[in-house]
Design a protein around this motif. Structure first.
Motif, mmCIF file in Angstrom:
data_model
loop_
_atom_site.group_PDB
_atom_site.id
_atom_site.type_symbol
_atom_site.label_atom_id
_atom_site.label_comp_id
_atom_site.label_asym_id
_atom_site.label_seq_id
_atom_site.Cartn_x
_atom_site.Cartn_y
_atom_site.Cartn_z
ATOM 1 N N GLU A 98 11.599 -1.377 -5.104
ATOM 2 C CA GLU A 98 11.983 -2.585 -5.830
ATOM 3 C C GLU A 98 13.457 -2.553 -6.199
ATOM 4 O OE1 GLU A 98 10.021 -5.435 -6.434
ATOM 5 O OE2 GLU A 98 9.009 -4.311 -4.864
ATOM 6 N N SER B 279 5.311 -8.415 -5.006
ATOM 7 C CA SER B 279 6.535 -7.705 -4.650
ATOM 8 C C SER B 279 7.190 -8.430 -3.494
ATOM 9 C CB SER B 279 6.222 -6.253 -4.252
ATOM 10 O OG SER B 279 7.347 -5.645 -3.635
ATOM 11 N N HIS C 69 1.538 -5.723 2.953
ATOM 12 C CA HIS C 69 0.320 -5.025 3.361
ATOM 13 C C HIS C 69 -0.266 -5.715 4.589
ATOM 14 C CE1 HIS C 69 0.108 -2.747 -0.444
ATOM 15 N NE2 HIS C 69 0.572 -3.865 -0.994
ATOM 16 N N ASN D 232 2.560 6.162 -2.297
ATOM 17 C CA ASN D 232 3.120 4.822 -2.387
ATOM 18 C C ASN D 232 3.344 4.399 -3.835
ATOM 19 O OD1 ASN D 232 3.453 3.350 0.328
ATOM 20 N ND2 ASN D 232 1.516 4.436 0.593
ATOM 21 N N THR D 233 2.527 4.898 -4.739
ATOM 22 C CA THR D 233 2.761 4.653 -6.158
ATOM 23 C C THR D 233 4.092 5.251 -6.587
ATOM 24 O OG1 THR D 233 0.378 4.624 -6.621
ATOM 25 C CG2 THR D 233 1.849 5.031 -8.484
ATOM 26 N N LEU E 151 -1.738 -1.138 -6.139
ATOM 27 C CA LEU E 151 -0.460 -1.311 -5.454
ATOM 28 C C LEU E 151 -0.284 -2.726 -4.907
ATOM 29 C CD1 LEU E 151 -0.347 2.119 -3.613
ATOM 30 C CD2 LEU E 151 1.255 1.338 -5.369
ATOM 31 N N ARG E 152 -1.258 -3.581 -5.138
ATOM 32 C CA ARG E 152 -1.176 -4.942 -4.600
ATOM 33 C C ARG E 152 -0.704 -5.919 -5.676
ATOM 34 N NH1 ARG E 152 -4.736 -5.270 0.720
ATOM 35 N NH2 ARG E 152 -4.143 -3.186 1.401
ATOM 36 N N LYS E 153 0.453 -5.572 -6.219
ATOM 37 C CA LYS E 153 1.097 -6.422 -7.207
ATOM 38 C C LYS E 153 2.168 -7.248 -6.512
ATOM 39 C CE LYS E 153 0.397 -2.791 -10.668
ATOM 40 N NZ LYS E 153 1.061 -1.785 -11.533
ATOM 41 N N THR F 45 -2.126 6.668 -1.458
ATOM 42 C CA THR F 45 -2.043 5.914 -2.701
ATOM 43 C C THR F 45 -1.072 6.546 -3.702
ATOM 44 O OG1 THR F 45 -4.257 4.992 -2.437
ATOM 45 C CG2 THR F 45 -3.374 5.055 -4.674
ATOM 46 N N HIS G 240 8.933 -2.725 3.141
ATOM 47 C CA HIS G 240 7.951 -1.725 3.570
ATOM 48 C C HIS G 240 6.762 -2.470 4.152
ATOM 49 C CE1 HIS G 240 5.122 1.872 2.421
ATOM 50 N NE2 HIS G 240 5.267 1.729 3.726
ATOM 51 N N VAL H 179 7.043 -5.418 -0.271
ATOM 52 C CA VAL H 179 5.894 -4.723 0.327
ATOM 53 C C VAL H 179 4.973 -5.733 1.003
ATOM 54 C CG1 VAL H 179 3.963 -3.164 -0.054
ATOM 55 C CG2 VAL H 179 6.063 -2.919 -1.420
ATOM 56 N N ALA I 118 7.129 3.075 -5.227
ATOM 57 C CA ALA I 118 7.162 1.637 -5.505
ATOM 58 C C ALA I 118 8.373 1.210 -6.337
ATOM 59 C CB ALA I 118 5.857 1.204 -6.172
#
Length: 384
Positions: free
Chosen positions: A127, A147, A152, A119-120, A143-145, A116, A133, A150, A123
């Motif tokens: 971008e 994008s 997941h 990846n923060t 992190l699930r904004k 976490t 990724h 990314v 990020a």
């Protein structure tokens, strides 16, 4: 009895670590890591430090999927190469690794970077650079904004923690303590856990921070012992979880322990031996030892082809992530670019990989909501 109830209710080595670039530089600025004969994918992961097991899982699982694809001719006539850079689970090293990859134009995309906080850290860089990724090894909601870059695969930590809280409270257990890793990952899970308990009019009997290197483990165990909980939610990860579990087994015999999917990576289970027995964990991929699903049979065959006979959730997740990335590369066509790869991944709808479905809609791209609950036996495998 609690363990039975929980089950019934729940229903190749380091050679991959530094792949040499034998095929010269990329042919076009918008296709870094792509040559006439190969496409290179990069990963920043812990090949040393407290979460080394995650790096091993990626080497083996993703490596097995890619080796299988290459043995069948690669993707669109190119072999796929995996470059893993060690970051020791240190965010600043992850950032340096990804900067190097982008600066050198040495890879088309990233696969399964771990952690976490790590990846923060990368990020904003992703971008800015527009680097895809696929399958970051984190379920952090932060992190699930939305994008474009990314993608997941795994379900979120929020969903995992809520499932565990629901099950533990549904079993009538009182006095729940939360032991959390003292970093962004652990603090986020702590917030989810306390929020879920608060919604039920309850609060943890203890909130115990555990240093990532385990340096305060004795103090943490003393705090847990003083609270005398009936269950401990383990919001930890990596090697520190092993000693934490051992200490809880010694100082709080009979207490129920439950953790999320990353609490105990596969490499740590043999170290625990009998101490693993009875630990409840969420699973964001199917049981890696059960051959009921075609996905698991394919994974086991690919692992054995590379000489790996030990199976784990972590290596199955890495294998699965690599399979999704390979699908995206196939859809990107004969002349892949980062934009084409993004489009290829975004076009995935109801992709059935053999009993496990991945589906991407609008950003934020989250391919799966799969979560099951299982309990470990004394062999380190799930029972029931």
């Amino acid at each position: 009895m609690q363990r039975r109830q929980f089950v019934s209710l729940a229903c190749r080595g380091t050679a991959l670590a530094a792949v040499p670039f034998l095929h010269g530089p990329a042919r076009a600025q918008d296709a870094p890591g792509v040559t006439a004969r190969a496409v290179t994918i990069a990963c920043s992961a812990p090949l040393s430090g407290p979460l080394v097991g995650f790096g091993t899982d990626i080497q083996q699982g993703a490596g097995a999927a890619i080796a299988h694809a290459n043995a069948r001719g690669g993707v669109q006539g190119r072999s796929v190469q995996l470059q893993i850079l060690d970051d020791g689970y240190e965010p600043e090293r992850t950032l340096a690794n990804v900067r190097q990859v982008i600066g050198q134009g040495s890879a088309l995309a990233l696969l399964s970077c771990v952690g976490t906080p790590n990846n923060t850290a990368i990020a904003p860089l992703l971008e800015e650079a527009g680097m895809p990724h696929l399958g970051p090894i984190t379920g952090a909601a932060s992190l699930r904004k939305p994008s474009r870059n990314v993608f997941h695969v795994r379900a979120s930590y929020t969903d995992e923690v809520l499932r565990l809280i629901d099950r533990l409270t549904g079993m009538g257990l009182k006095g729940l303590a939360i032991a959390y890793l003292d970093n962004g990952y652990g603090r986020e899970l702590l917030e989810v856990g306390t929020g879920a308990l608060g919604a039920l009019g309850r609060k943890p009997v203890a909130q115990v921070a555990v240093a990532t290197d385990g340096s305060n483990l004795a103090k943490a165990l003393a705090e847990l012992a003083a609270a005398r909980p009936s269950a401990v939610l383990l919001a930890t990860a990596g090697t520190v979880s092993v000693e934490l579990v051992r200490g809880i087994k010694t100082q709080l015999p009979g207490v129920l322990m439950a953790g999320v999917s990353v609490t105990l990576p596969g490499a740590s289970l043999p170290q625990l031996g009998d101490a693993a027995s009875g630990i409840a964990l969420t699973m964001v991929v199917p049981n890696p030892h059960s051959s009921k699903l075609q996905l698991v049979r394919d994974y086991q065959a690919a692992m054995r082809a590379q000489g790996h006979t030990e199976f784990s959730q972590g290596s199955l997740e890495a294998y699965l992530n690599a399979r999704v990335l390979l699908e995206g590369l196939e859809r990107a066509g004969k002349e892949p670019t980062q934009a084409k790869l993004r489009a290829g991944l975004a076009s995935i709808r109801n992709l059935d990989l053999g009993g496990f479905v991945v589906d991407y809609g609008q950003p934020p791209y989250v391919g799966s909501r799969y979560i099951e609950l299982g309990v470990l036996g004394n062999t380190g495998r799930f029972i029931g």
